[in-house]
Enzyme design. Structure first.
Site, PDB file in Angstrom:
ATOM      1  N   THR A  54      -4.143   5.992   2.382  1.00  0.00           N
ATOM      2  CA  THR A  54      -4.493   7.526   2.847  1.00  0.00           C
ATOM      3  C   THR A  54      -5.129   8.131   1.712  1.00  0.00           C
ATOM      4  OG1 THR A  54      -2.365   7.331   4.122  1.00  0.00           O
ATOM      5  CG2 THR A  54      -3.586   9.251   4.172  1.00  0.00           C
ATOM      6  N   LYS A 110     -10.568  -2.125   6.787  1.00  0.00           N
ATOM      7  CA  LYS A 110      -9.228  -1.782   7.403  1.00  0.00           C
ATOM      8  C   LYS A 110      -9.449  -1.433   9.047  1.00  0.00           C
ATOM      9  CE  LYS A 110      -5.613   1.866   7.561  1.00  0.00           C
ATOM     10  NZ  LYS A 110      -4.416   2.197   7.108  1.00  0.00           N
ATOM     11  N   ARG A 131       0.681  10.259   1.192  1.00  0.00           N
ATOM     12  CA  ARG A 131       1.045  11.235   2.257  1.00  0.00           C
ATOM     13  C   ARG A 131       2.412  11.997   1.534  1.00  0.00           C
ATOM     14  NH1 ARG A 131       0.929   7.100   7.409  1.00  0.00           N
ATOM     15  NH2 ARG A 131      -1.050   6.361   6.678  1.00  0.00           N
ATOM     16  N   GLU A 143       0.976  -1.332   0.198  1.00  0.00           N
ATOM     17  CA  GLU A 143      -0.196   0.020   0.129  1.00  0.00           C
ATOM     18  C   GLU A 143       0.991   1.259  -0.018  1.00  0.00           C
ATOM     19  OE1 GLU A 143      -2.723   0.263   3.332  1.00  0.00           O
ATOM     20  OE2 GLU A 143      -2.529   2.259   3.493  1.00  0.00           O
TER      21      GLU A 143
HETATM   22  C1  3PG Z   1      -1.433   3.480   8.300  1.00  0.00           C
HETATM   23  O1  3PG Z   1      -1.344   4.528   7.727  1.00  0.00           O
HETATM   24  O2  3PG Z   1      -2.171   2.378   7.941  1.00  0.00           O
HETATM   25  C2  3PG Z   1      -0.878   3.339   9.539  1.00  0.00           C
HETATM   26  O3  3PG Z   1      -0.164   4.626   9.797  1.00  0.00           O
HETATM   27  C3  3PG Z   1       0.310   2.431   9.731  1.00  0.00           C
HETATM   28  O4  3PG Z   1       0.395   2.163  11.217  1.00  0.00           O
HETATM   29  P1  3PG Z   1       1.927   1.638  11.730  1.00  0.00           P
HETATM   30  O5  3PG Z   1       2.898   2.805  11.075  1.00  0.00           O
HETATM   31  O6  3PG Z   1       1.614   1.696  12.995  1.00  0.00           O
HETATM   32  O7  3PG Z   1       2.329   0.262  11.039  1.00  0.00           O
END
Ligand code: 3PG
Length: 216
Positions: free
Chosen positions: A69, A129, A45, A41
Site C-alpha cells: 500500500t 501485482k 495502512r 508484505e
Molecule cells: C491487498 O492489499 O493486496 C489486498 O487487500 C489483499 O486482498 P485480500 O485481503 O483479499 O487478500
C-alpha cells in the site's frame, strides 16, 4: 531473473499483513517462517508499518520483507529507511515508480487493465501485482491479459484463498500470489500466532504440491 523475483517466486504466496502494533512484528515473522513462508508484505495502512518492517529485519533476517500500500514517494522512502526489501502498491503511480527507480528498490505496481500494464512496462516494470484479482475476473482475465503481454509476470492479490490458490499458481504467467488470509487482522488482534503458523504451513505445503517441488 533477479534474486528478489526468485525469492518471491519460491515463496509462492506472499502474506499481506497490516500490523497495528509493531510489538507483534517479531511474532508474526516467526510464525510465517515457522510455517514455511519466507516473505511478507507489511502494508502502510497503519502507523506501525515502518517500525514493524524494521523489527522484522532485526528479528528474522531470513524473512524477505516488503512494504505494501505504498501510495506516495514519501511512503516509499519511509519504507526503504525502515529496511523494506521490495515495494508493492495497489495501483500504478508514475511518481512512486520514479522513486523506486531512484532508490533501486524492486517495485511491484498494481495493474488491472491493458493500459495500466503498458504504462508499467514502459517504465521497465514487468513483475506486476494484479489487483483486485478475484473481483477483476480471476484466472479468466489473467489468461486473456497474458496473451498479448507475454513477458509480464503477475502476482494476483485480492480474494485469494486456499481454495482458489491452486488455480492461480497453475497459470504460467503467475509467479506468486498475495493474500491477507494467512495473517488476517482478527488473528493478529487475538495474538493467534499459532493459527497463523498453521495456515502458513498449509499454504506452503500447497505451493510445494502444486509445483511438484520443481521451480517453474
Ligand atoms: C491487498 O492489499 O493486496 C489486498 O487487500 C489483499 O486482498 P485480500 O485481503 O483479499 O487478500
Amino acid at each position: 531473473m533477479t534474486d528478489w523475483f526468485e525469492r518471491l517466486k519460491q515463496t509462492g504466496v506472499i502474506p499481506v499483513v497490516t500490523l497495528d502494533s509493531a510489538a507483534d512484528a517479531p511474532f508474526l515473522a516467526s510464525a510465517l517462517m515457522g510455517g514455511g513462508l519466507a516473505a511478507a508484505e507489511i502494508t502502510f495502512r497503519s502507523d506501525a508499518a515502518a517500525e514493524s518492517i524494521f523489527r522484522i529485519r532485526e528479528s528474522e533476517a531470513e524473512l524477505f520483507v516488503g512494504a505494501g500500500t505504498v501510495l506516495s514517494p514519501e511512503t516509499l522512502r519511509d519504507a526503504v529507511s525502515a529496511g523494506a526489501q521490495f515495494i508493492v502498491a495497489p495501483g500504478f503511480n508514475p511518481k512512486v515508480a520514479e522513486a523506486a527507480l531512484d532508490t533501486g528498490i524492486p517495485y511491484l505496481p498494481g495493474v488491472m487493465t491493458p493500459t495500466e500494464i503498458e504504462a508499467a512496462m514502459s517504465m521497465g516494470f514487468s513483475a506486476l501485482k494484479f489487483f483486485p484479482a478475484e473481483a477483476a475476473g480471476g484466472c479468466a482475465i489473467l489468461k486473456a491479459l497474458s496473451a498479448p503481454y507475454r513477458s509480464v509476470r503477475f502476482m494476483p492479490t485480492g480474494g485469494i484463498t486456499l481454495d482458489n490458490l491452486g488455480d492461480y499458481l497453475s497459470l504460467p504467467s503467475v509467479f506468486c500470489c498475495g493474500g491477507s488470509f494467512i495473517a488476517d487482522k482478527a488473528r493478529i488482534a487475538a495474538g493467534d500466532f499459532d493459527g497463523i503458523r498453521e495456515t502458513a504451513r498449509k499454504t506452503s505445503e500447497l505451493v510445494r504440491k502444486i509445483r511438484g517441488g520443481i521451480h517453474v
